[in-house]
Design an enzyme around this catalytic site. Structure first.
Site, PDB file in Angstrom:
ATOM      1  CG  ASP A 259      -2.127   0.923   0.991  1.00 46.02           C
ATOM      2  OD1 ASP A 259      -2.092   1.731   0.042  1.00 46.02           O
ATOM      3  OD2 ASP A 259      -3.101   0.853   1.767  1.00 46.02           O
TER       4      ASP A 259
HETATM    5  C1  BGC Z   1      -4.953   3.380   0.075  1.00 50.57           C
HETATM    6  C2  BGC Z   1      -5.071   2.400  -1.061  1.00 50.57           C
HETATM    7  C3  BGC Z   1      -4.964   3.137  -2.374  1.00 50.57           C
HETATM    8  C4  BGC Z   1      -3.637   3.872  -2.412  1.00 50.57           C
HETATM    9  C5  BGC Z   1      -3.414   4.629  -3.703  1.00 50.57           C
HETATM   10  C6  BGC Z   1      -3.730   4.263  -0.052  1.00 50.57           C
HETATM   11  O1  BGC Z   1      -3.800   5.320   0.853  1.00 50.57           O
HETATM   12  O2  BGC Z   1      -4.914   2.692   1.303  1.00 50.57           O
HETATM   13  O3  BGC Z   1      -6.288   1.708  -0.982  1.00 50.57           O
HETATM   14  O4  BGC Z   1      -5.083   2.241  -3.447  1.00 50.57           O
HETATM   15  O5  BGC Z   1      -3.611   4.804  -1.346  1.00 50.57           O
HETATM   16  O6  BGC Z   1      -4.267   5.704  -3.800  1.00 50.57           O
END
Ligand code: BGC
Length: 865
Positions: A259
């Protein structure tokens, strides 16, 4: 052809275009000078440096690729409710309803249709990988991201996800289901430890089970690891989770990415099996890693394996690679599909006196701002810019026999933070609408920069303005505000640093900000708020001055530091007046529709809610308006269950309207007027109060004496409907939803195949008749629950093991057949053998009110998917 790729992050409040010149300096890929794309390279073609390079992002949405060989970067974007771009965050997208609504459809085919359309949307954004769906479960009604998840049940979530994954990937776009695993809470999400053994029943039967079901039925090209720890180790570097479970037991061979800023180490994460560090530029995969290879601390074969997986992902997504500009793909069929998803997902929770469906000649009062300004999604990375926004009030009027019969009132305000100060009411020193912003180095009263911003905000993202001394500067925002009304107005700011607010040179508020994180700026504006109440007079100019200090983040993940200040303002208004206006309209109507619920300010990525209640002003409005109405219908916008105890007896009907996407207005109008019969079923249990939720005492993480954040899953396998609910604690059960017709399930028959010599592969065929005994067409969800009559371990009273949604015309019957396997239907996780175990004995199969018994002759064990 795109000239260069740069990126911006999704900022709240559409401010990203205002701050672009202050944004983090990122590596720029000059696509014009890349060799023609090459998708079939092997690891052997890459130099050591290139192998390392390909294992991280270059910016927020792109990986590095291998420019020398033409291996293109991967473009990875959010998400399954709307596909966002990167170059132009404002390039709109088709917006489907939130995942909770998709979950409530219980319709696997529909999810497949959504997937097909999402692949087209992703291609219109030139994206190869779609970051979703979310496989985390609704564990607790406070979960900030529950609106992004399908259900509390692992089978329902896993089946729906698999169907969507298969369809998106059939369209040539890779999926990246997220967040593996245990990310059911947003509180301290980057730190908290889910203190549950990966070999324990809770993890296996609940949280991992959703992934297992999905992987049994689909092969997502990538998976995103969760931020949190499980069993003491970050998911992105947890060998037990990645090597033993995912790669070992489940034989998953797709790519694994972290993530965003969730990679927490170099060698350990590489060794555990994390292929891609996202986003970029890299924090943990710098040339230091090459030193580790030289010193023998990291085996080159590990780097080769990781690079091979990323190359494989590039190859798999060849079809969706494109260098075209991002566009907004208008797809009329997809819009109709988004409407259908919304109509199929809306859940009719209560319908006393058959107030619904409405008759077209009825006079209506429509109360609440969600009728004119609907929340189409929760907040955070799942929120995408829609192509259009339907206002339910317009769609209701369009179906009414006489639009003049539909009156409306805004009701009480539903904000959670004070809004930004309206631009037409602020004046910079030169008289233009906007603010003066001056940046100073400490000790000097000569500004380094003195400029005017047309929006009431100053943001430095990732780097400070040229000429400023790091951590030894401050900045000042000033403007003149002219109130429209006289009253005690709220005035203040949202700042990342400590600040002072002055009105007419007099200090009215100040705040010391400590421990502000980037996520506060992105998702938790409430934490940045500083407010004062000032008596102001309409038409009189007030000079507002805000002085802000820089701040140091409380911890360093390597992500860009943000310095930000925004002016906020709201003129005094009275809930009582708003309610009185609504009551007056309600009195004149045959039926009142009361729109209430949550917005992205209440349910969002980045934080969990404190409770499951509606704001007190909304409760007051619902009660007063319902009391004044002949008949009333409550339309609740929310991703989570809401405590309805204070008002559920006051209203006649209740609709769970989720966050409905860009076609929500039409869908709601169709349901309200009976053009479609409701067929949504709750994909999550609705407790009466927060305390009734089985997770209440264990959620979210709390800080222990060692300063770390821990969360247990104290309710164990008794999560959601698997808990022992009583009518005193349960408002509406999982799987519940009314319709405008009646269904009867009859002639339940259960037979078993004896074809298989392997006991666990024996199939159970469940057949039943579903009759629509009412007068309108509709759809019913046939739900199959299994009960283990006698077990050596304590098991939930029932577990969902199969389901099918079926449309049945009025007065007709349809036969439904659902096939299960013994192994999936009857087993529990046996901690002593670390295998799934099915014990010989009787199992009850419940379908509706009917029950049949199946007998398993011998114990058996199994492992794998
Ligand atoms: C989130 C993800 C997301 C990623 C990219 C993160 O803060 O937890 O679910 O895909 O950002 O935007």
């Amino acid at each position: 052809m795109t000239e260069v790729m740069t990126t911006t992050v999704a900022l709240p409040l559409s401010l990203d275009d205002k701050i672009s010149k202050n944004t983090v300096q990122e590596k720029v890929i000059d696509i014009d000078n890349l060799p023609s794309p090459s998708f079939d390279r092997s690891v052997d073609d890459l130099t050591l440096e290139e192998k390392l390079d390909i294992l991280s992002g270059v910016n927020f949405t792109h990986t590095n690729g291998v420019p020398r060989l033409g291996v293109p970067p991967l473009k990875v974007v959010d998400t399954i409710t709307g596909v966002k771009g990167s170059e132009h965050f404002h390039t709109p997208t088709l917006c489907f309803p939130s995942a909770t609504c998709m979950g409530a459809t219980w319709n696997v085919d529909l999810l497949s249709q959504i997937g097909t359309k999402l692949a087209l949307q992703a291609k219109s954004k030139s994206a190869q990988v779609l970051l979703g769906p979310v496989l985390n479960l609704h564990r607790d009604p406070r979960g900030g991201r529950n609106f992004e998840s399908f259900s509390e049940d692992p089978l329902l979530a896993g089946e729906l996800a698999a169907s969507m994954v298969n369809a998106i990937q059939a369209g040539g776009v890779a999926t990246c289901p997220k967040h593996f695993v245990g990310n059911e809470s947003e509180t301290k999400r980057r730190f908290h430890n889910v203190a549950e053994s990966l070999d324990g029943r809770t993890m296996r039967e609940v949280y991992l089970a959703a992934w297992q079901v999905m992987l049994r039925k689909s092969k997502p090209a990538a998976i995103m690891t969760a931020y949190n720890k499980v069993d003491g180790l970050f998911c992105s570097e947890n060998p037990k989770l990645i090597k033993d479970v995912l790669r070992g037991e489940w034989a998953y061979d797709g790519a694994l990415m972290s993530d965003w800023y969730g990679t927490r180490s170099g060698v350990p994460a590489l060794n555990a099996g994390l292929d891609l560090e996202m986003p970029g530029p890299t924090i943990h995969r710098s040339s230091a890693i090459l030193e580790k290879i030289k010193s023998g601390e990291l085996n080159i074969s590990v780097l080769n394996q990781r690079a091979a997986r990323v190359l494989e992902l590039v190859k798999q997504t060849k079809e969706s690679y494109s260098e075209e500009e991002e566009t907004s793909l208008v797809d009329e069929d997809a819009n109709l599909l988004a409407r259908r998803v919304a109509t199929e997902g809306i859940v009719l929770l209560q319908n006393r006196k058959s107030v619904l469906p409405l008759r077209k000649t009825q006079r209506l009062a429509v109360i609440g701002s969600q009728a004119t300004n609907p929340s189409i999604s929760g907040g955070g990375s799942a929120a995408a810019p829609p192509q259009y926004l339907q206002r339910p009030i317009d769609n209701i009027r369009a179906l009414s026999a006489d639009p003049k019969n539909v009156q409306t009132a805004n009701g009480v305000k539903v904000h959670n933070v004070i809004p930004l100060i309206p631009v037409p009411q602020i004046f910079a020193r030169d008289g233009s609408n906007g603010i003066n912003v001056r940046y100073f180095n400490n000790g000097s009263d000569q500004p380094v920069i003195d400029e005017i911003h047309p929006a009431p905000a100053a943001v430095m993202f990732g780097r400070i303005r040229d000429g400023l001394k790091p951590e030894a500067f401050h900045y000042e925002i000033s403007t003149t505000v002219i109130p429209k009304t006289t009253g005690l107005h709220a005035i203040g700011a949202r700042t990342t640093g400590s600040c002072v607010v002055k009105v007419n040179s007099k200090e009215v508020a100040q705040k010391t900000m400590v421990g502000i994180e980037v996520e506060d700026f992105l998702f938790r504006p409430k934490n940045l708020e500083v407010l004062a109440q000032v008596q102001m007079t309409a038409g009189v100019p007030y000079f507002v001055d805000l002085i802000v200090q820089p701040h140091k983040p409380s911890f360093a993940t390597g992500e860009p530091i943000i310095h930000s200040a925004m002016l906020c303002y709201m003129e005094e208004y009275s809930d009582n007046d708003a309610i009185a206006e609504a009551v007056a309209i309600a009195k004149e109507a045959d039926v009142t529709l009361i729109f209430a619920g949550r917005t992205p300010e209440h349910e969002s990525e980045g934080f969990d809610a404190q409770d499951m209640s509606l704001p007190a002003s909304q409760v007051k409005m619902i009660k007063a308006v319902a009391a004044a109405s002949r008949r009333s219908v409550l339309v609740l916008s929310c991703g989570n269950p809401i405590d309805v105890q204070d008002f559920v007896e006051d209203v006649d009907a209740v609709l769970n309207a989720h966050f409905l996407g860009q076609e929500g207005g039409s869908a709601l109008a169709e349901i309200l007027y009976g053009e479609a019969s409701p067929s949504g079923k709750l994909a999550v249990s609705w407790p009466k109060t927060l305390k009734d939720s089985p997770s209440y005492s264990y959620y979210p993480a709390t800080e222990n004496d060692r300063g770390s954040w821990e969360m247990t899953c104290g309710e164990g396998v008794g999560m959601g409907y698997r808990h022992d609910w009583t009518p005193r604690t349960l408002q509406w059960p999982f799987g519940f939803g009314l319709s405008y017709t009646n269904f009867e399930i009859s002639s339940l028959q259960v037979s078993r195949s004896i074809a298989s010599v392997v006991p666990e592969d024996v199939e159970i065929i469940i057949e039943a008749n579903v009759s629509n005994t009412g007068s309108v067409d509709g759809s019913e969800v046939v739900q199959v629950y299994i009960e283990d009559v006698a077990s050596s371990v304590s098991r939930p009273q029932k577990e969902l093991k199969g389901f099918k949604k079926i449309g049945v015309a009025a007065g007709k019957s349809e036969k439904v057949s659902i096939t299960l396997k013994d192994r999936y239907a009857f087993s529990f996780w046996d901690e002593s053998t670390k295998m799934w175990k099915c014990e010989a004995g009787q199992f009850k199969i419940h379908v509706g009110d009917l029950t049949e018994i199946v007998v398993v002759d011998q114990d058996f064990f199994w492992s794998g998917l």
